[in-house]
Design an enzyme around this catalytic site. Structure first.
Site, PDB file in Angstrom:
ATOM      1  N   LEU A  86      -9.122  -1.162   8.484  1.00  0.00           N
ATOM      2  CA  LEU A  86     -10.475  -0.661   8.764  1.00  0.00           C
ATOM      3  C   LEU A  86     -11.144   0.067   7.588  1.00  0.00           C
ATOM      4  N   PRO A 145     -17.878  -4.437  10.568  1.00  0.00           N
ATOM      5  CA  PRO A 145     -17.449  -4.885  11.903  1.00  0.00           C
ATOM      6  C   PRO A 145     -16.716  -3.791  12.681  1.00  0.00           C
ATOM      7  N   PHE A 196       0.822  -1.223   0.000  1.00  0.00           N
ATOM      8  CA  PHE A 196       0.000   0.000   0.000  1.00  0.00           C
ATOM      9  C   PHE A 196       0.858   1.276   0.000  1.00  0.00           C
ATOM     10  N   THR A 223       6.266   2.868  12.781  1.00  0.00           N
ATOM     11  CA  THR A 223       4.888   3.155  13.171  1.00  0.00           C
ATOM     12  C   THR A 223       4.825   3.831  14.537  1.00  0.00           C
ATOM     13  N   ASP A 224       3.731   4.556  14.780  1.00  0.00           N
ATOM     14  CA  ASP A 224       3.516   5.135  16.113  1.00  0.00           C
ATOM     15  C   ASP A 224       3.180   4.051  17.146  1.00  0.00           C
ATOM     16  N   GLU A 225       2.837   2.839  16.678  1.00  0.00           N
ATOM     17  CA  GLU A 225       2.415   1.792  17.618  1.00  0.00           C
ATOM     18  C   GLU A 225       3.550   1.338  18.527  1.00  0.00           C
ATOM     19  N   TYR A 232       2.894  -7.335  16.395  1.00  0.00           N
ATOM     20  CA  TYR A 232       3.288  -6.452  15.285  1.00  0.00           C
ATOM     21  C   TYR A 232       4.146  -5.306  15.801  1.00  0.00           C
ATOM     22  N   SER A 233       3.640  -4.578  16.809  1.00  0.00           N
ATOM     23  CA  SER A 233       4.385  -3.388  17.242  1.00  0.00           C
ATOM     24  C   SER A 233       5.697  -3.785  17.932  1.00  0.00           C
ATOM     25  N   ASN A 267      -2.406   5.294   8.150  1.00  0.00           N
ATOM     26  CA  ASN A 267      -2.547   5.792   6.781  1.00  0.00           C
ATOM     27  C   ASN A 267      -3.845   5.309   6.152  1.00  0.00           C
ATOM     28  N   LEU A 292       6.181 -10.109  -2.692  1.00  0.00           N
ATOM     29  CA  LEU A 292       4.801 -10.353  -3.142  1.00  0.00           C
ATOM     30  C   LEU A 292       4.098 -11.360  -2.227  1.00  0.00           C
ATOM     31  N   SER A 332       7.557  -6.290  17.020  1.00  0.00           N
ATOM     32  CA  SER A 332       8.520  -6.596  15.949  1.00  0.00           C
ATOM     33  C   SER A 332       9.005  -5.305  15.284  1.00  0.00           C
ATOM     34  N   LYS A 333       8.128  -4.321  15.135  1.00  0.00           N
ATOM     35  CA  LYS A 333       8.559  -3.049  14.535  1.00  0.00           C
ATOM     36  C   LYS A 333       9.513  -2.320  15.495  1.00  0.00           C
ATOM     37  N   PRO A 392      -7.893  -8.561  20.954  1.00  0.00           N
ATOM     38  CA  PRO A 392      -7.163  -8.746  22.213  1.00  0.00           C
ATOM     39  C   PRO A 392      -6.056  -7.699  22.350  1.00  0.00           C
TER      40      PRO A 392
HETATM   41  P1  NAD Z   1       1.487  -3.621   3.290  1.00  0.00           P
HETATM   42  O1  NAD Z   1       1.180  -4.832   4.104  1.00  0.00           O
HETATM   43  O2  NAD Z   1       0.421  -3.035   2.432  1.00  0.00           O
HETATM   44  O3  NAD Z   1       2.742  -3.900   2.354  1.00  0.00           O
HETATM   45  C1  NAD Z   1       3.883  -4.588   2.799  1.00  0.00           C
HETATM   46  C2  NAD Z   1       4.712  -4.969   1.568  1.00  0.00           C
HETATM   47  O4  NAD Z   1       5.893  -5.632   2.027  1.00  0.00           O
HETATM   48  C3  NAD Z   1       3.998  -5.928   0.612  1.00  0.00           C
HETATM   49  O5  NAD Z   1       4.171  -5.519  -0.717  1.00  0.00           O
HETATM   50  C4  NAD Z   1       4.695  -7.247   0.864  1.00  0.00           C
HETATM   51  O6  NAD Z   1       4.690  -8.117  -0.270  1.00  0.00           O
HETATM   52  C5  NAD Z   1       6.094  -6.763   1.203  1.00  0.00           C
HETATM   53  N1  NAD Z   1       6.858  -7.762   1.972  1.00  0.00           N
HETATM   54  C6  NAD Z   1       6.460  -8.486   3.049  1.00  0.00           C
HETATM   55  N2  NAD Z   1       7.428  -9.313   3.446  1.00  0.00           N
HETATM   56  C7  NAD Z   1       8.487  -9.107   2.611  1.00  0.00           C
HETATM   57  C8  NAD Z   1       9.800  -9.643   2.521  1.00  0.00           C
HETATM   58  N3  NAD Z   1      10.227 -10.609   3.363  1.00  0.00           N
HETATM   59  N4  NAD Z   1      10.615  -9.185   1.562  1.00  0.00           N
HETATM   60  C9  NAD Z   1      10.210  -8.226   0.697  1.00  0.00           C
HETATM   61  N5  NAD Z   1       8.969  -7.700   0.725  1.00  0.00           N
HETATM   62  C10 NAD Z   1       8.132  -8.123   1.670  1.00  0.00           C
HETATM   63  O7  NAD Z   1       2.027  -2.556   4.336  1.00  0.00           O
HETATM   64  P2  NAD Z   1       1.851  -0.964   4.353  1.00  0.00           P
HETATM   65  O8  NAD Z   1       0.599  -0.629   5.055  1.00  0.00           O
HETATM   66  O9  NAD Z   1       2.122  -0.429   3.000  1.00  0.00           O
HETATM   67  O10 NAD Z   1       3.055  -0.582   5.349  1.00  0.00           O
HETATM   68  C11 NAD Z   1       4.361  -0.358   4.828  1.00  0.00           C
HETATM   69  C12 NAD Z   1       5.291  -0.003   5.986  1.00  0.00           C
HETATM   70  O11 NAD Z   1       4.804   1.150   6.663  1.00  0.00           O
HETATM   71  C13 NAD Z   1       5.393  -1.104   7.046  1.00  0.00           C
HETATM   72  O12 NAD Z   1       6.731  -1.148   7.479  1.00  0.00           O
HETATM   73  C14 NAD Z   1       4.489  -0.611   8.180  1.00  0.00           C
HETATM   74  O13 NAD Z   1       4.945  -1.093   9.423  1.00  0.00           O
HETATM   75  C15 NAD Z   1       4.662   0.892   8.061  1.00  0.00           C
HETATM   76  N6  NAD Z   1       3.521   1.701   8.529  1.00  0.00           N
HETATM   77  C16 NAD Z   1       2.267   1.445   8.059  1.00  0.00           C
HETATM   78  C17 NAD Z   1       1.207   2.266   8.460  1.00  0.00           C
HETATM   79  C18 NAD Z   1      -0.196   2.029   7.961  1.00  0.00           C
HETATM   80  O14 NAD Z   1      -1.119   2.706   8.415  1.00  0.00           O
HETATM   81  N7  NAD Z   1      -0.432   1.125   7.015  1.00  0.00           N
HETATM   82  C19 NAD Z   1       1.449   3.330   9.342  1.00  0.00           C
HETATM   83  C20 NAD Z   1       2.763   3.541   9.805  1.00  0.00           C
HETATM   84  C21 NAD Z   1       3.797   2.743   9.374  1.00  0.00           C
HETATM   85  O1  DAU Z   2      -0.829   3.393  13.750  1.00  0.00           O
HETATM   86  C1  DAU Z   2      -0.153   2.908  12.629  1.00  0.00           C
HETATM   87  C2  DAU Z   2      -0.618   1.506  12.320  1.00  0.00           C
HETATM   88  O2  DAU Z   2      -1.941   1.625  11.795  1.00  0.00           O
HETATM   89  C3  DAU Z   2       0.289   0.773  11.350  1.00  0.00           C
HETATM   90  O3  DAU Z   2       1.544   0.600  11.938  1.00  0.00           O
HETATM   91  C4  DAU Z   2      -0.301  -0.581  10.968  1.00  0.00           C
HETATM   92  O4  DAU Z   2       0.499  -1.197   9.967  1.00  0.00           O
HETATM   93  C5  DAU Z   2      -1.700  -0.363  10.416  1.00  0.00           C
HETATM   94  O5  DAU Z   2      -2.303  -1.602  10.129  1.00  0.00           O
HETATM   95  C6  DAU Z   2      -2.552   0.422  11.405  1.00  0.00           C
HETATM   96  O6  DAU Z   2      -2.843  -0.384  12.593  1.00  0.00           O
HETATM   97  P1  DAU Z   2      -4.306  -0.410  13.264  1.00  0.00           P
HETATM   98  O7  DAU Z   2      -4.443  -1.662  14.017  1.00  0.00           O
HETATM   99  O8  DAU Z   2      -4.577   0.868  13.962  1.00  0.00           O
HETATM  100  O9  DAU Z   2      -5.204  -0.421  11.902  1.00  0.00           O
HETATM  101  P2  DAU Z   2      -6.533  -1.211  11.526  1.00  0.00           P
HETATM  102  O10 DAU Z   2      -7.028  -0.605  10.238  1.00  0.00           O
HETATM  103  O11 DAU Z   2      -6.370  -2.674  11.584  1.00  0.00           O
HETATM  104  O12 DAU Z   2      -7.545  -0.781  12.688  1.00  0.00           O
HETATM  105  C7  DAU Z   2      -7.876   0.585  12.915  1.00  0.00           C
HETATM  106  C8  DAU Z   2      -8.810   0.617  14.126  1.00  0.00           C
HETATM  107  O13 DAU Z   2     -10.073   0.037  13.743  1.00  0.00           O
HETATM  108  C9  DAU Z   2      -8.329  -0.210  15.301  1.00  0.00           C
HETATM  109  O14 DAU Z   2      -8.701   0.447  16.499  1.00  0.00           O
HETATM  110  C10 DAU Z   2      -9.069  -1.530  15.166  1.00  0.00           C
HETATM  111  C11 DAU Z   2     -10.387  -1.119  14.525  1.00  0.00           C
HETATM  112  N1  DAU Z   2     -10.996  -2.084  13.593  1.00  0.00           N
HETATM  113  C12 DAU Z   2     -10.210  -2.642  12.621  1.00  0.00           C
HETATM  114  C13 DAU Z   2     -10.742  -3.526  11.708  1.00  0.00           C
HETATM  115  C14 DAU Z   2      -9.887  -4.160  10.631  1.00  0.00           C
HETATM  116  C15 DAU Z   2     -12.343  -2.354  13.671  1.00  0.00           C
HETATM  117  O15 DAU Z   2     -13.064  -1.827  14.545  1.00  0.00           O
HETATM  118  N2  DAU Z   2     -12.891  -3.229  12.758  1.00  0.00           N
HETATM  119  C16 DAU Z   2     -12.146  -3.837  11.786  1.00  0.00           C
HETATM  120  O16 DAU Z   2     -12.694  -4.640  10.978  1.00  0.00           O
END
Ligand code: NAD
Ligand code: DAU
Length: 368
Positions: free
Chosen positions: A214, A229, A18, A149-151, A174-175, A204, A48, A177-178, A306
């Site tokens: 979400l 949900p 993404f 991430t902020d997590e 997840y957090s 994002n 991928l 490991s990050k 959880p």
């Molecule tokens: P995403 O899950 O959409 O994409 C992750 C990508 O990494 C995928 O293309 C996947 O194929 C690739 N990948 C996974 N394992 C791999 C490996 N071993 N080698 C090479 N590629 C691999 O994630 P995203 O939401 O785009 O997040 C990208 C980064 O930003 C992550 O590091 C995440 O922790 C961080 N981040 C995400 C958010 C958010 O809201 N989505 C917010 C803050 C930080």
């Molecule tokens: O804060 C940054 C993080 O934001 C990133 O590091 C993560 O990669 C990214 O996935 C995201 O984590 P969240 O757990 O906050 O995102 P998610 O979209 O899964 O959930 C957002 C909020 O919505 C959270 O409080 C859980 C809730 N939720 C989520 C889903 C998928 C629901 O209530 N229903 C749902 O179906």
């Protein structure tokens, strides 16, 4: 005004996901060269996984020609990494690749440690080997940028904000490991002298987000008239930022951020989940010409996640004061844009939902 670093060949990891795909799209957009100043090449290394989709960059791959190279492979593959650094004059790494979904980390934490910790370590080792002299000194004009991430800061109560000096207190696999990967990156700076910058961003949203998070879950379930949900009572709070604003911040930090520093990125945009879902219902009702009460009627409270972190809120004064970054996309406008993107890209949605994109990957990318 700080002088800008200039990069010629950037290795983006996880560029088919993404945020990574939106980042590559931004840097390879010829119309934006005057804005961001990058006219070099990009290598996208992506394994991928289920979250990586080459269709996210299919048009870019056609238009960018020699400026773009896709490499199908894992950051855990040290031999592949070494080969890439020998083949290409890489002077910056932007590390997006990760397992990114909190719910998946609760069901299967091992993959998160493997990719986010072991994979990051393999990447750092490849960088150390490629970017140091025989005496072990790091080249000065290179940069490792770690996307985090902020997590990592844990969970807030009703008051307060995460700052860069807030102690790490990760609470999900997840957090955790990050957080480990953040510490490894900083350790490579302090121990070996690796030049790096790091960003910790809030939630994002925008085009190409995988429909497990979400906002796309809610939009796509509204389209299909399925239940929406909401975990627990929907009162958990997240801070939302449009993906382009995140990527502009990452780029500014890479070009002008202080070596060895981390920067928080956020939207000053806190929303309770339930209010956010209701707002999405209202926008979708308008876009789809449905009754608001019918769409809101799909909202369904389900069992809580959880260890569900209560509230995230970001203080990104450092980014604003040092680098002058400002977010540009208003939340309601960004949500509407995102809703429209999913409605206008039902082919992409169908491919992802049916899993057809996996077959396509098998046919087209198995040998690259
Ligand atoms: P995403 O899950 O959409 O994409 C992750 C990508 O990494 C995928 O293309 C996947 O194929 C690739 N990948 C996974 N394992 C791999 C490996 N071993 N080698 C090479 N590629 C691999 O994630 P995203 O939401 O785009 O997040 C990208 C980064 O930003 C992550 O590091 C995440 O922790 C961080 N981040 C995400 C958010 C958010 O809201 N989505 C917010 C803050 C930080
Ligand atoms: O804060 C940054 C993080 O934001 C990133 O590091 C993560 O990669 C990214 O996935 C995201 O984590 P969240 O757990 O906050 O995102 P998610 O979209 O899964 O959930 C957002 C909020 O919505 C959270 O409080 C859980 C809730 N939720 C989520 C889903 C998928 C629901 O209530 N229903 C749902 O179906």
């Amino acid at each position: 005004m700080k002088s800008r670093r200039k990069f010629n060949c950037i290795l983006v990891t996880g560029g088919s996901g993404f945020i990574g795909s939106n980042f590559i799209r931004y840097l390879l957009d010829e119309n934006l060269v005057a804005t961001h100043g990058f006219d070099g090449r990009i290598m996208n290394l992506d394994a991928l996984t289920y979250a990586g989709n080459p269709a996210n960059l299919a048009d870019v791959e056609k238009q960018a020609g020699a400026r773009y190279r896709f490499v199908h492979g894992s950051i855990c593959d040290s031999a592949l990494l070494d080969r890439l650094f020998r083949e290409e004059p890489i002077d910056a790494v932007v590390h997006f690749a990760a397992e990114s979904h909190v719910d998946r980390s609760i069901h299967g934490p091992a993959a998160f440690v493997q990719t986010n910790v072991v994979g990051t370590l393999a990447l750092l080792e490849a960088v150390r080997s490629a970017w140091t002299s025989a005496a072990g000194a790091f080249r000065e004009e290179v940069l490792f940028h770690h996307v985090s991430t902020d997590e990592v800061y844990g969970s807030l109560g009703a008051e307060g904000f995460f700052r860069e000096d807030t102690s790490y207190d990760p609470r999900s696999p997840y957090s955790a490991s990050k957080a480990s990967s953040d510490h490894l990156v900083s350790a490579y700076h302090h121990t070996y002298g690796m030049p790096y910058t790091l960003t910790n961003c809030s939630n994002n949203y925008g085009p190409f987000q995988f429909p497990e998070k979400l906002i796309p879950v809610v939009i796509l379930n509204i389209l299909d008239q399925k239940p929406l949900p909401v975990y627990g009572d929907g009162s958990n709070i997240r801070d939302w930022l449009y993906v382009e604003d995140h990527n502009r911040a990452v780029w500014e930090v890479m070009c002008r951020g202080t070596n060895g520093r981390s920067y928080n990125i956020g939207g000053d945009n806190e929303w309770q989940n339930l209010r956010l879902v209701e707002t999405l219902c209202d926008i979708c009702a308008d876009e789809l010409d449905r009754k608001v009460e019918d769409v809101r009627g799909l909202i369904t409270f389900v069992k809580d996640r959880p260890g569900h972190d209560r509230r995230y809120a970001i203080d990104c004064t450092r980014l604003k004061d040092e680098l002058g970054w400002r977010q540009t996309v208003d939340f309601t406008e960004g949500l509407r844009r995102t809703v429209r993107w999913y409605i206008d890209n039902l082919g992409w949605v169908d491919n992802v939902r049916t899993g057809a994109y996996r077959d396509w990957i098998e046919q087209n990318y198995s040998d690259r």
